[in-house]
Design a protein around this motif. Sequence first.
Motif, PDB file in Angstrom:
ATOM      1  N   TYR A  30     -22.196  21.047  29.080  1.00  0.00           N
ATOM      2  CA  TYR A  30     -22.795  19.990  29.879  1.00  0.00           C
ATOM      3  C   TYR A  30     -23.250  18.789  29.041  1.00  0.00           C
ATOM      4  O   TYR A  30     -23.986  17.940  29.533  1.00  0.00           O
ATOM      5  N   THR A  31     -22.814  18.720  27.792  1.00  0.00           N
ATOM      6  CA  THR A  31     -23.141  17.583  26.935  1.00  0.00           C
ATOM      7  C   THR A  31     -22.071  16.512  27.075  1.00  0.00           C
ATOM      8  O   THR A  31     -20.882  16.801  26.922  1.00  0.00           O
ATOM      9  N   GLY A  32     -22.478  15.287  27.342  1.00  0.00           N
ATOM     10  CA  GLY A  32     -21.527  14.181  27.418  1.00  0.00           C
ATOM     11  C   GLY A  32     -21.406  13.471  26.077  1.00  0.00           C
ATOM     12  O   GLY A  32     -22.336  13.476  25.269  1.00  0.00           O
ATOM     13  N   ILE A  33     -20.254  12.856  25.853  1.00  0.00           N
ATOM     14  CA  ILE A  33     -20.044  12.098  24.615  1.00  0.00           C
ATOM     15  C   ILE A  33     -21.104  11.002  24.487  1.00  0.00           C
ATOM     16  O   ILE A  33     -21.651  10.767  23.407  1.00  0.00           O
ATOM     17  N   GLU A  34     -21.418  10.339  25.604  1.00  0.00           N
ATOM     18  CA  GLU A  34     -22.400   9.261  25.562  1.00  0.00           C
ATOM     19  C   GLU A  34     -23.775   9.792  25.175  1.00  0.00           C
ATOM     20  O   GLU A  34     -24.516   9.139  24.435  1.00  0.00           O
ATOM     21  N   ASP A  35     -24.130  10.981  25.669  1.00  0.00           N
ATOM     22  CA  ASP A  35     -25.406  11.593  25.298  1.00  0.00           C
ATOM     23  C   ASP A  35     -25.454  11.865  23.803  1.00  0.00           C
ATOM     24  O   ASP A  35     -26.468  11.589  23.137  1.00  0.00           O
ATOM     25  N   LEU A  36     -24.363  12.392  23.274  1.00  0.00           N
ATOM     26  CA  LEU A  36     -24.313  12.694  21.845  1.00  0.00           C
ATOM     27  C   LEU A  36     -24.429  11.418  21.022  1.00  0.00           C
ATOM     28  O   LEU A  36     -25.159  11.374  20.018  1.00  0.00           O
ATOM     29  N   GLU A  37     -23.761  10.376  21.429  1.00  0.00           N
ATOM     30  CA  GLU A  37     -23.818   9.110  20.699  1.00  0.00           C
ATOM     31  C   GLU A  37     -25.227   8.526  20.704  1.00  0.00           C
ATOM     32  O   GLU A  37     -25.720   8.050  19.670  1.00  0.00           O
ATOM     33  N   GLU A  38     -25.872   8.575  21.865  1.00  0.00           N
ATOM     34  CA  GLU A  38     -27.230   8.036  21.964  1.00  0.00           C
ATOM     35  C   GLU A  38     -28.198   8.849  21.108  1.00  0.00           C
ATOM     36  O   GLU A  38     -29.051   8.285  20.401  1.00  0.00           O
ATOM     37  N   ALA A  39     -28.065  10.169  21.158  1.00  0.00           N
ATOM     38  CA  ALA A  39     -28.947  11.031  20.371  1.00  0.00           C
ATOM     39  C   ALA A  39     -28.731  10.830  18.882  1.00  0.00           C
ATOM     40  O   ALA A  39     -29.700  10.714  18.105  1.00  0.00           O
ATOM     41  N   ALA A  40     -27.483  10.763  18.462  1.00  0.00           N
ATOM     42  CA  ALA A  40     -27.179  10.581  17.046  1.00  0.00           C
ATOM     43  C   ALA A  40     -27.719   9.252  16.541  1.00  0.00           C
ATOM     44  O   ALA A  40     -28.275   9.169  15.435  1.00  0.00           O
ATOM     45  N   ALA A  41     -27.579   8.216  17.336  1.00  0.00           N
ATOM     46  CA  ALA A  41     -28.083   6.902  16.922  1.00  0.00           C
ATOM     47  C   ALA A  41     -29.592   6.952  16.701  1.00  0.00           C
ATOM     48  O   ALA A  41     -30.114   6.376  15.730  1.00  0.00           O
ATOM     49  N   ALA A  42     -30.301   7.642  17.593  1.00  0.00           N
ATOM     50  CA  ALA A  42     -31.758   7.738  17.462  1.00  0.00           C
ATOM     51  C   ALA A  42     -32.155   8.536  16.220  1.00  0.00           C
ATOM     52  O   ALA A  42     -33.072   8.159  15.486  1.00  0.00           O
ATOM     53  N   ILE A  43     -31.455   9.648  15.970  1.00  0.00           N
ATOM     54  CA  ILE A  43     -31.773  10.493  14.815  1.00  0.00           C
ATOM     55  C   ILE A  43     -31.452   9.779  13.513  1.00  0.00           C
ATOM     56  O   ILE A  43     -32.256   9.763  12.568  1.00  0.00           O
ATOM     57  N   VAL A  44     -30.294   9.160  13.453  1.00  0.00           N
ATOM     58  CA  VAL A  44     -29.881   8.459  12.228  1.00  0.00           C
ATOM     59  C   VAL A  44     -30.825   7.298  11.935  1.00  0.00           C
ATOM     60  O   VAL A  44     -31.232   7.075  10.782  1.00  0.00           O
ATOM     61  N   ALA A  45     -31.195   6.566  12.972  1.00  0.00           N
ATOM     62  CA  ALA A  45     -32.105   5.415  12.767  1.00  0.00           C
ATOM     63  C   ALA A  45     -33.476   5.895  12.280  1.00  0.00           C
ATOM     64  O   ALA A  45     -34.070   5.292  11.378  1.00  0.00           O
ATOM     65  N   ALA A  46     -33.968   6.963  12.874  1.00  0.00           N
ATOM     66  CA  ALA A  46     -35.279   7.476  12.445  1.00  0.00           C
ATOM     67  C   ALA A  46     -35.233   8.017  11.035  1.00  0.00           C
ATOM     68  O   ALA A  46     -36.188   7.822  10.266  1.00  0.00           O
ATOM     69  N   ALA A  47     -34.138   8.645  10.669  1.00  0.00           N
ATOM     70  CA  ALA A  47     -34.010   9.148   9.298  1.00  0.00           C
ATOM     71  C   ALA A  47     -33.937   7.988   8.305  1.00  0.00           C
ATOM     72  O   ALA A  47     -34.525   8.041   7.219  1.00  0.00           O
ATOM     73  N   ARG A  48     -33.245   6.936   8.702  1.00  0.00           N
ATOM     74  CA  ARG A  48     -33.118   5.771   7.826  1.00  0.00           C
ATOM     75  C   ARG A  48     -34.481   5.092   7.608  1.00  0.00           C
ATOM     76  O   ARG A  48     -34.775   4.570   6.520  1.00  0.00           O
TER      77      ARG A  48
END
Length: 361
Positions: free
Chosen positions: A340-358
Amino acid sequence: MIYLDYQATTPLAPEAREAMLRWLDGPDGTGFGNPHSPHRYGRQAAAAVEVAREQVAALFPAGGRVVFTASATEALNLAIRGCEPVRAGRGIAVSAIEHAAVWDTAECLPNPHHVIPVDAQGLVAADPPIPDGTGLVAVMQVNNEIGTIQPMADIARASRAAGALLLCDAVQAAGKVPVADADMIAVSAHKLHGPKGIGALWVRDGVDLTPIVTGGGQEGGLRSGTLSPALCAGFGAAARLAVGRMDEDAAHVAALWDRAAALFEGWTLNGSSGRRWHGNLNLRRDGIDVARLMSDVRTVAFSAGSACASGSGKPSRVLQAIGLNDKQAKTSIRLGFGRYTGIEDLEEAAAAIVAAAREQG
């Protein structure tokens, strides 16, 4: 909120929910019966349990029986504590990256205890060292923390050659990949889009078990306690769905994995990239504070390790077993995705995690 913690639990499939409703009370109010009662209400409930048993049995090889339990943890305890070789005092060999349900149970028993090592990729050797006198070998098919898939056919041959039974924790494998050939196999409904509160142990024909929960002698005398027809029905429906769409789900997960690999460029993967379930992405990035990362990214549900060990403050035993030091283990996160995971959900989540890590530098 975006859910990326499929190893902890999976969303309930609508089909499983629908199957459960009939046995909570039912449209005519007769679905509440005790499946161990002899009257009509009980016989109806018992029939639903047996239909579910057949559906769950389709996850496993032929030539065995399904015993319903309250969880995979109970199923694993029944297998370890109840099997004849362990009760006779023979040794137990477990892989270094087993779930606590296996690891802690083996450790607390008086039997000789041997740890089967894994390599830096999180894999057991195809010909693992099994000491003389071992009566039970326990190896998880798909690891819950790093997703690695073990060479179970080779391990089964080595176990048979050593005269030992093989127990497979297939909690993360069932419904996703064909379940391994073993003597006993444990699964959990809520890891394949079924309800929480029910698991099962598959037992090969001819394997003797002694019950560890006594009382009414339900489940063929192996596990006492009144079964929930609703939970059984939900488990059965989820299992049937998973078997029927295994290839479709795997293709979807593969597409998510490929996209995630690009989104997390510069992060280090923990565990094998090839021999793994690709719905498990365990990554590390040097220098990050994972507790702060999880606090900063509150719109995404993900894990800093296995859900069972969260909050302990201890580095992951699994990550240590593949050679990570405490500092590296504590900079690791686990993302789990699936049906039930959408590609758009994964992209949005990854962007948030990567930005916070940066932002941490």
